[in-house]
Design an enzyme around this catalytic site. Sequence first.
Site, PDB file in Angstrom:
ATOM      1  N   MET A  30     -51.427 -30.245  66.189  1.00 44.22           N
ATOM      2  CA  MET A  30     -50.809 -30.437  67.502  1.00 44.22           C
ATOM      3  C   MET A  30     -49.483 -29.683  67.571  1.00 44.22           C
ATOM      4  SD  MET A  30     -51.866 -34.206  68.775  1.00 44.22           S
ATOM      5  CE  MET A  30     -50.680 -35.140  67.836  1.00 44.22           C
ATOM      6  N   GLY A  36     -46.112 -29.612  55.797  1.00 39.16           N
ATOM      7  CA  GLY A  36     -47.394 -30.321  55.661  1.00 39.16           C
ATOM      8  C   GLY A  36     -48.536 -29.489  56.247  1.00 39.16           C
ATOM      9  N   HIS A  37     -48.302 -28.972  57.469  1.00 38.29           N
ATOM     10  CA  HIS A  37     -49.316 -28.115  58.102  1.00 38.29           C
ATOM     11  C   HIS A  37     -49.527 -26.842  57.273  1.00 38.29           C
ATOM     12  CE1 HIS A  37     -47.597 -30.243  61.784  1.00 38.29           C
ATOM     13  NE2 HIS A  37     -48.884 -30.544  61.870  1.00 38.29           N
ATOM     14  N   GLY A 148     -55.013 -33.723  56.633  1.00 38.94           N
ATOM     15  CA  GLY A 148     -54.044 -34.297  55.702  1.00 38.94           C
ATOM     16  C   GLY A 148     -54.303 -35.772  55.420  1.00 38.94           C
ATOM     17  N   GLN A 154     -57.518 -41.383  60.000  1.00 39.54           N
ATOM     18  CA  GLN A 154     -58.084 -40.300  60.817  1.00 39.54           C
ATOM     19  C   GLN A 154     -59.091 -39.486  60.005  1.00 39.54           C
ATOM     20  OE1 GLN A 154     -55.811 -37.625  63.603  1.00 39.54           O
ATOM     21  NE2 GLN A 154     -55.773 -36.300  61.815  1.00 39.54           N
ATOM     22  N   SER A 186     -43.534 -34.994  59.163  1.00 43.30           N
ATOM     23  CA  SER A 186     -44.239 -35.292  60.407  1.00 43.30           C
ATOM     24  C   SER A 186     -43.521 -34.578  61.535  1.00 43.30           C
ATOM     25  CB  SER A 186     -44.221 -36.806  60.652  1.00 43.30           C
ATOM     26  OG  SER A 186     -44.529 -37.077  62.006  1.00 43.30           O
ATOM     27  N   SER A 187     -44.294 -34.111  62.517  1.00 42.41           N
ATOM     28  CA  SER A 187     -43.683 -33.451  63.680  1.00 42.41           C
ATOM     29  C   SER A 187     -42.730 -34.410  64.373  1.00 42.41           C
ATOM     30  CB  SER A 187     -44.771 -33.019  64.661  1.00 42.41           C
ATOM     31  OG  SER A 187     -45.704 -32.199  63.998  1.00 42.41           O
TER      32      SER A 187
HETATM   33  P1  AMP Z   1     -50.836 -33.095  63.549  1.00 36.92           P
HETATM   34  O1  AMP Z   1     -50.267 -31.799  64.035  1.00 36.92           O
HETATM   35  O2  AMP Z   1     -49.819 -34.164  63.324  1.00 36.92           O
HETATM   36  O3  AMP Z   1     -52.017 -33.555  64.384  1.00 36.92           O
HETATM   37  O4  AMP Z   1     -51.424 -32.804  62.109  1.00 36.92           O
HETATM   38  C1  AMP Z   1     -52.364 -31.787  61.886  1.00 36.92           C
HETATM   39  C2  AMP Z   1     -52.908 -31.947  60.488  1.00 36.92           C
HETATM   40  O5  AMP Z   1     -51.843 -31.850  59.547  1.00 36.92           O
HETATM   41  C3  AMP Z   1     -53.572 -33.313  60.272  1.00 36.92           C
HETATM   42  O6  AMP Z   1     -54.741 -33.130  59.481  1.00 36.92           O
HETATM   43  C4  AMP Z   1     -52.508 -34.066  59.527  1.00 36.92           C
HETATM   44  O7  AMP Z   1     -53.019 -35.100  58.694  1.00 36.92           O
HETATM   45  C5  AMP Z   1     -51.889 -32.958  58.689  1.00 36.92           C
HETATM   46  N1  AMP Z   1     -50.540 -33.341  58.267  1.00 36.92           N
HETATM   47  C6  AMP Z   1     -49.531 -33.792  59.055  1.00 36.92           C
HETATM   48  N2  AMP Z   1     -48.443 -34.091  58.299  1.00 36.92           N
HETATM   49  C7  AMP Z   1     -48.787 -33.831  57.014  1.00 36.92           C
HETATM   50  C8  AMP Z   1     -48.104 -33.944  55.759  1.00 36.92           C
HETATM   51  N3  AMP Z   1     -46.863 -34.398  55.673  1.00 36.92           N
HETATM   52  N4  AMP Z   1     -48.762 -33.582  54.635  1.00 36.92           N
HETATM   53  C9  AMP Z   1     -50.043 -33.126  54.707  1.00 36.92           C
HETATM   54  N5  AMP Z   1     -50.739 -33.005  55.850  1.00 36.92           N
HETATM   55  C10 AMP Z   1     -50.130 -33.351  56.989  1.00 36.92           C
END
Ligand code: AMP
Length: 280
Positions: A30, A36-37, A148, A154, A186-187
């Site tokens: 997103m 993390g991403h 992640g 999820q 986290s975003s």
């Molecule tokens: P999001 O943009 O928050 O929807 O996350 C996109 C992907 O990145 C999802 O699969 C999340 O689980 C993963 N993700 C987000 N934060 C982390 C993190 N700190 N470590 C590893 N993966 C992450």
Amino acid sequence: MLITKTIDETRAQVELGIAKGLKIGFVPTMGALHQGHISLITKAKTENDLVVASIFVNPTQFNDPSDLTNYPKTPEQDHSILKKNGCDILFEPSADEIYESSYVPPSFDFGSLEQTMEGAHRPGHFKGVAMVVYRLFQIIPAHRAYFGEKDFQQLAIIRKMVEDQKLPIQIIACPTIREADGLAMSSRNIRLTDQERKLAPVIFESLMECNKLINSIGVSELKKAVSKKIEGTGVFKTEYVEIADAQTLQPIEEETQQRQMRVFIAAKASKTRLIDNMGL
Ligand code: AMP
């Protein structure tokens, strides 16, 4: 890096790669990208020939309208991060493109998997996640998709969707990437105030404490102690502390050596809700 906006162009580009015999790795996000991403992109890069990422803030998975409105957006920075880390194609669709009127998602049933934790506290959230991930998998027929463990429930929901819908895609779980003080990246972290950011590692410390104490005190006592620790900051409110079976995600009342257990925490500061989890 090619940036695509339409379904037709994206699918055509991916199919071109498949016709050449390339392995395709897909990383849905997103946006407001962080380390993390990047870890997902890097893993996808090492295991595939062509890496496709998507940035789409999916309205159907937000049960809180203000969370959707305030979701961080950093498009220029995201583009440069993706380019630098070897992403080949970025799909950045509009909501109209994803949810064009002809799109009818299959009906999803996640049973007890979506009745606990995030499922219980965010009604409709996982149906929204499944709706968009199924759609993205149709548009981007990748060999592997990367998710992640930060969003562990999820991940379980997506694995179940792939199994139930018999989708020919491999789901790869990636470990949670943390800041130096333990806070899971986290975003949403950029929405924390300075004081909240200073106190936010209490969530990671609580996970670690569960790991240390799980064999010495009862589960309900442990959950109460953790909740108290979080509330003790005077800033974070505990939404849930759950110790659950790592496979079924059903809550565990008593510690047992036979099952793999995981601890899950959701806590909220003034405007920002954080989640984290850890294997025990
Ligand atoms: P999001 O943009 O928050 O929807 O996350 C996109 C992907 O990145 C999802 O699969 C999340 O689980 C993963 N993700 C987000 N934060 C982390 C993190 N700190 N470590 C590893 N993966 C992450």
